[in-house]
Design a protein around this motif. Structure first.
Motif, PDB file in Angstrom:
ATOM      1  N   GLU A 144      41.415  36.165  41.206  1.00  0.00           N
ATOM      2  CA  GLU A 144      42.756  35.571  41.187  1.00  0.00           C
ATOM      3  C   GLU A 144      42.796  34.427  40.181  1.00  0.00           C
ATOM      4  OE1 GLU A 144      46.024  32.831  42.598  1.00  0.00           O
ATOM      5  OE2 GLU A 144      43.895  32.428  42.486  1.00  0.00           O
ATOM      6  N   GLY A 145      41.768  33.582  40.237  1.00  0.00           N
ATOM      7  CA  GLY A 145      41.701  32.448  39.315  1.00  0.00           C
ATOM      8  C   GLY A 145      41.699  32.895  37.865  1.00  0.00           C
ATOM      9  N   PHE A 146      40.976  33.956  37.585  1.00  0.00           N
ATOM     10  CA  PHE A 146      40.886  34.426  36.199  1.00  0.00           C
ATOM     11  C   PHE A 146      42.195  35.068  35.743  1.00  0.00           C
ATOM     12  CE2 PHE A 146      36.498  33.518  36.683  1.00  0.00           C
ATOM     13  CZ  PHE A 146      36.010  33.356  35.397  1.00  0.00           C
ATOM     14  N   PHE A 147      42.818  35.859  36.627  1.00  0.00           N
ATOM     15  CA  PHE A 147      44.085  36.486  36.242  1.00  0.00           C
ATOM     16  C   PHE A 147      45.168  35.435  36.057  1.00  0.00           C
ATOM     17  CE2 PHE A 147      42.524  40.626  38.032  1.00  0.00           C
ATOM     18  CZ  PHE A 147      42.578  41.283  36.826  1.00  0.00           C
ATOM     19  N   ARG A 148      45.084  34.341  36.853  1.00  0.00           N
ATOM     20  CA  ARG A 148      46.100  33.308  36.744  1.00  0.00           C
ATOM     21  C   ARG A 148      46.018  32.633  35.375  1.00  0.00           C
ATOM     22  NH1 ARG A 148      46.103  28.802  40.017  1.00  0.00           N
ATOM     23  NH2 ARG A 148      44.356  29.719  41.152  1.00  0.00           N
ATOM     24  N   GLN A 149      44.812  32.624  34.788  1.00  0.00           N
ATOM     25  CA  GLN A 149      44.656  32.012  33.465  1.00  0.00           C
ATOM     26  C   GLN A 149      45.189  32.895  32.346  1.00  0.00           C
ATOM     27  OE1 GLN A 149      40.925  30.199  32.288  1.00  0.00           O
ATOM     28  NE2 GLN A 149      40.338  30.182  34.435  1.00  0.00           N
ATOM     29  N   VAL A 150      45.384  34.177  32.635  1.00  0.00           N
ATOM     30  CA  VAL A 150      45.931  35.071  31.612  1.00  0.00           C
ATOM     31  C   VAL A 150      47.454  34.937  31.660  1.00  0.00           C
ATOM     32  CG1 VAL A 150      46.146  37.443  30.827  1.00  0.00           C
ATOM     33  CG2 VAL A 150      44.029  36.672  31.912  1.00  0.00           C
ATOM     34  N   LYS A 209      44.789  47.384  29.152  1.00  0.00           N
ATOM     35  CA  LYS A 209      44.507  47.082  27.751  1.00  0.00           C
ATOM     36  C   LYS A 209      44.541  45.587  27.445  1.00  0.00           C
ATOM     37  CE  LYS A 209      46.060  51.495  25.933  1.00  0.00           C
ATOM     38  NZ  LYS A 209      44.719  51.988  25.626  1.00  0.00           N
ATOM     39  N   ILE A 210      45.273  44.827  28.236  1.00  0.00           N
ATOM     40  CA  ILE A 210      45.423  43.403  27.923  1.00  0.00           C
ATOM     41  C   ILE A 210      44.834  42.512  29.013  1.00  0.00           C
ATOM     42  CG2 ILE A 210      47.059  41.575  27.377  1.00  0.00           C
ATOM     43  CD1 ILE A 210      46.963  43.818  25.288  1.00  0.00           C
ATOM     44  N   GLU A 211      45.302  42.646  30.227  1.00  0.00           N
ATOM     45  CA  GLU A 211      44.906  41.677  31.241  1.00  0.00           C
ATOM     46  C   GLU A 211      43.482  41.908  31.738  1.00  0.00           C
ATOM     47  OE1 GLU A 211      48.608  42.670  33.190  1.00  0.00           O
ATOM     48  OE2 GLU A 211      48.873  40.526  33.577  1.00  0.00           O
ATOM     49  N   PHE A 212      43.110  43.167  31.916  1.00  0.00           N
ATOM     50  CA  PHE A 212      41.745  43.443  32.385  1.00  0.00           C
ATOM     51  C   PHE A 212      40.691  42.930  31.398  1.00  0.00           C
ATOM     52  CE2 PHE A 212      38.027  46.220  32.498  1.00  0.00           C
ATOM     53  CZ  PHE A 212      37.570  45.941  33.784  1.00  0.00           C
ATOM     54  N   PRO A 213      40.805  43.255  30.098  1.00  0.00           N
ATOM     55  CA  PRO A 213      39.785  42.743  29.172  1.00  0.00           C
ATOM     56  C   PRO A 213      39.692  41.221  29.182  1.00  0.00           C
ATOM     57  CG  PRO A 213      41.204  44.335  28.068  1.00  0.00           C
ATOM     58  CD  PRO A 213      41.786  44.114  29.413  1.00  0.00           C
ATOM     59  N   LEU A 214      40.808  40.544  29.413  1.00  0.00           N
ATOM     60  CA  LEU A 214      40.793  39.085  29.367  1.00  0.00           C
ATOM     61  C   LEU A 214      40.207  38.484  30.642  1.00  0.00           C
ATOM     62  CD1 LEU A 214      44.197  38.436  27.619  1.00  0.00           C
ATOM     63  CD2 LEU A 214      41.910  38.115  26.697  1.00  0.00           C
ATOM     64  N   ALA A 215      40.266  39.241  31.738  1.00  0.00           N
ATOM     65  CA  ALA A 215      39.729  38.721  33.003  1.00  0.00           C
ATOM     66  C   ALA A 215      38.352  39.305  33.283  1.00  0.00           C
ATOM     67  CB  ALA A 215      40.693  39.038  34.145  1.00  0.00           C
ATOM     68  N   LYS A 216      37.823  40.061  32.307  1.00  0.00           N
ATOM     69  CA  LYS A 216      36.581  40.801  32.498  1.00  0.00           C
ATOM     70  C   LYS A 216      35.434  39.909  32.971  1.00  0.00           C
ATOM     71  CE  LYS A 216      35.025  42.694  28.844  1.00  0.00           C
ATOM     72  NZ  LYS A 216      35.105  43.401  27.552  1.00  0.00           N
TER      73      LYS A 216
END
Ligand SMILES: Nc1ncnc2c1ncn2[C@@H]1O[C@H](COP(=O)(O)OP(=O)(O)O)[C@@H](O)[C@H]1O
Ligand SMILES: [Mg+2]
Lengths: 281, 365
Positions: free
Chosen positions: A163-169, A190-197
């Motif tokens: 949750e913390g990581f997705f909130r930063q995206v 394609k966008i949010e998953f790679p950034l929260a990987k």
């Protein structure tokens, strides 16, 4: 103080702290290559006299004094249980974390708090109720039973972390992707998953290590080679009057090695972190 | 080719209505700017056109299609976000080509489209960088590049320049105008900055509290504001507005001073009608420092409180009937504070608004 002395001081302090943290682990690894006799000698022998692989050979069924412990079964159980529960916990955690980060729904704050509160209960306090319910359901001493418990333990943590990581995206990225032609699903992958990987990888590692090392609950819920995990298997080295410390240490090494390897493999994702700059910094 | 039409479009969040049934027709190739104070519903309106917000009522038409329920990807629009929303894990090249890649266009075509867009925006040298390695202005350019590669029917901009410093903002404003000339596409542009609106727009849409207050060309809204809100919002400095009452074709102010009713409004207003007299600083100039202009001129003596020299002109601060007003002095000379100057007021360029409704009293609307 000059930079040089500061550096040296820092180095010494770090060394001492690391020594304190690592010493028990090092002692275990060392003991895995010594004979039980040498380990128990009084006064203690600090520097090993002769290193041997006998403990490992005994565990895997070679040599003179074979310990009749089904390590292969335990290893298989540990692997199946840890991998499955980690996979499920990460999947639930990722979707749940995303939902908490992106959507508003009634009772959101309460649900989140409740999930976190569930972590405050010490696992061992659950063992008796779990044992009773699990045995009524007939899933005592099954891999499934343990997987279920570990998944439940790990989910709140994986949700919280992802949750913390997705909130930063930034939400804008998802919207930009949708305008660029993505379905919401594509925008996520394609966008949010790679950034929260990196967050998801961390969640996975922690979930795996929790499952891999857990002893208290597994010792209650497993009893045969059908489901016994490596940490529980350690107790096989205790007989009524003796403890085979050397064998136990050798087995502990067998438990530690895969966890270490995994951590090193995933490490670079943990450190990678998020490289923002796509939105105004 | 795409016109955009909003028909009685309403947006509610739960029980609160934030956009109250707005109507707007945007022609093909037109550059329309939605302008208004923060919180008036500009972004919400733009996001409804984009499909990022559902509409609560009414219709939105793009081209020949009612797009009310279509997701953003089916609307053939592109959007530049306030904070750029570049994909941080992709290079500039990948950012630019992303939409074409999603559309599964052939590699060669993507490469060509990216090169073209990069050439238009001067991004050629930056293609292999990531967004983190770009300056604010460069990110802004990439965001625009990402919008143009696809040749969409409509461009949407949501305050694209508000994160740039003043100098860069002026520069990018010119580039956006040039870009519009080059790509020939309908543009809907949101800003809270009236100068941006004036300089960019073919037509300005002024919004307030979820309503459209006035639609018109920049000159229209500047010269014929429909109410005191538009009069105060458009133009810098804001229009001087003073309360008064009609008596025998003069407007009498609270302190007893009076001015003639401007010719456009003369002979139509009853005695006792409470009005707001409006005029811009540009039409009040000290004698001898005015631009030669014909028309009805009225002289007033004003005590100057403060002069603000700007080089080629000075802004003069004074007060009339207890309200601070500003006048413009061309070919300026030094002015002492407290000095009394006789000023010319060009009555042809003055406005009267109803004090109660705040609407303009201009008969022809
Ligand atoms: N998700 C939301 N929920 C409730 N109210 C919202 C939401 N988004 C915007 N609003 C309200 O709608 C109004 C218009 O917002 P917006 O369109 O962003 O204004 P602006 O003209 O500054 O772009 C504001 O009063 C804002 O508080
Ligand atoms: Mg806005």
């Amino acid at each position: 103080m000059s930079t040089r002395t500061k550096n040296i001081l820092t180095w010494i302090v770090t060394f001492v702290i690391m020594l304190i943290i690592c010493l028990p682990g090092l002692w275990i690894i060392l003991s895995a290559f010594r004979t039980n006799g040498e380990i128990l000698t009084k006064p203690a022998i600090w520097i090993p006299q002769n290193l041997t692989l006998d403990n490992f050979r005994a565990i895997f069924g070679y040599g003179e004094n074979v310990v009749g412990i089904p390590v292969a079964s335990y290893f298989r159980n540990s692997l199946v249980i840890s991998v499955t529960s980690t996979f499920v916990a990460v999947l639930i955690g990722m979707t749940g974390g995303y939902a908490f980060a992106r959507y508003t729904f009634p009772g959101k704050a309460a649900t989140f708090l409740w999930l976190m509160l569930s972590r405050t209960v010490p696992g061992i306090a659950l063992s008796l109720p779990l044992f009773i319910i699990w045995s009524r359901m007939g899933i005592i001493d099954t891999q499934f039973g343990v997987i279920l418990v570990y998944t439940a333990i790990n989910v709140p943590f994986t949700i919280w972390l992802t949750e913390g990581f997705f909130r930063q995206v930034p939400r804008d990225l998802n919207e930009a992707a949708q305008i660029d032609g993505c379905t919401p699903w594509q925008a996520f992958w394609k966008i949010e998953f790679p950034l929260a990987k990196s967050g998801i990888a961390s969640a996975g590692i922690f979930a795996f290590l929790t499952s891999w090392n857990e002893y208290a609950l597994a010792s209650q819920l497993t009893r045969s080679t059908d489901s016994k995990t490596l940490p529980v298997g350690l107790m096989d080295f205790t007989a009524q009057f003796t403890i085979d410390w050397a064998g136990m240490c050798a087995m502990a090494v067998i438990i530690i090695v895969p966890a270490l390897i995994l951590t090193f493999l995933v490490q670079k994702h943990l450190i990678a972190g998020l490289t923002f700059g796509g939105v105004k910094g | 080719m795409a016109e955009v039409a909003l028909k009685k479009v309403v947006k509610r969040y739960g029980d609160t209505e934030v956009v109250h049934g707005i109507d707007l027709d945007i022609a093909h190739n037109e550059f329309v700017v939605l302008v208004g104070p923060s919180g008036c519903g500009k972004s919400t309106t733009l996001r409804m056109i984009a499909g990022l917000e559902e509409i609560s009522d009414g219709d939105i038409v793009i081209g020949d299609t009612v797009v009310n329920t279509l997701p953003p990807r089916r609307r053939n629009i592109s959007m530049v976000f306030q904070n750029y929303a570049l994909y941080p894990h992709m290079s500039v090249r990948e950012n630019l080509g992303f939409s074409l890649k999603i559309a599964k266009r052939p590699e060669a075509e993507i490469a060509r489209a990216v090169e073209d867009a990069a050439a238009i925006l001067g991004l050629d040298a930056l293609l292999e960088r990531t967004p983190a390695e770009l300056s604010g202005g460069q990110r802004q350019r990439v965001a625009m590049g990402r919008a143009i590669v696809r040749h969409p029917d409509v461009f949407l901009f949501d305050e694209p320049l508000s994160n740039l410093d003043a100098k860069l903002r002026t520069q990018m404003r010119v580039e956006i105008k040039k870009l519009h000339a080059k790509v020939q596409t309908t543009i809907v542009y949101v800003t809270h900055d009236q100068i941006e609106a004036m300089t960019l727009a073919d037509r300005i849409v002024i919004m307030k509290d979820g309503h459209i207050v006035q639609v018109g060309t920049p000159l229209d809204v500047f010269e014929r504001p429909v109410d005191t809100f538009v009069a105060g919002f458009i133009g810098s400095p804001p229009m001087n507005l003073i309360d008064g009452t009609i008596r025998d074709d003069t407007v009498v102010f609270g302190d007893g001073r009076s001015l003639p009713v401007p010719p456009d409004f003369a002979g139509r207003l009853e005695n006792g009608h409470r009005v707001v007299f409006g005029f811009r600083a540009d039409v009040l100039m000290p004698k001898g420092h005015a631009l030669a202009e014909s028309g009805t001129v009225h002289d007033i003596d004003l005590t100057i409180d403060l002069a603000e020299p700007l080089g080629s002109e000075s802004m003069l601060f004074s007060s009339l009937a207890g309200k601070e007003i500003q006048a413009r002095m061309h070919n300026p000379r030094a002015v002492r504070s407290g000095e009394v100057l006789t000023c010319e007021l060009h009555l042809d360029k003055c406005h009267l608004f109803d004090a109660e409704t705040t609407r303009s009293l201009r008969g022809d609307g």
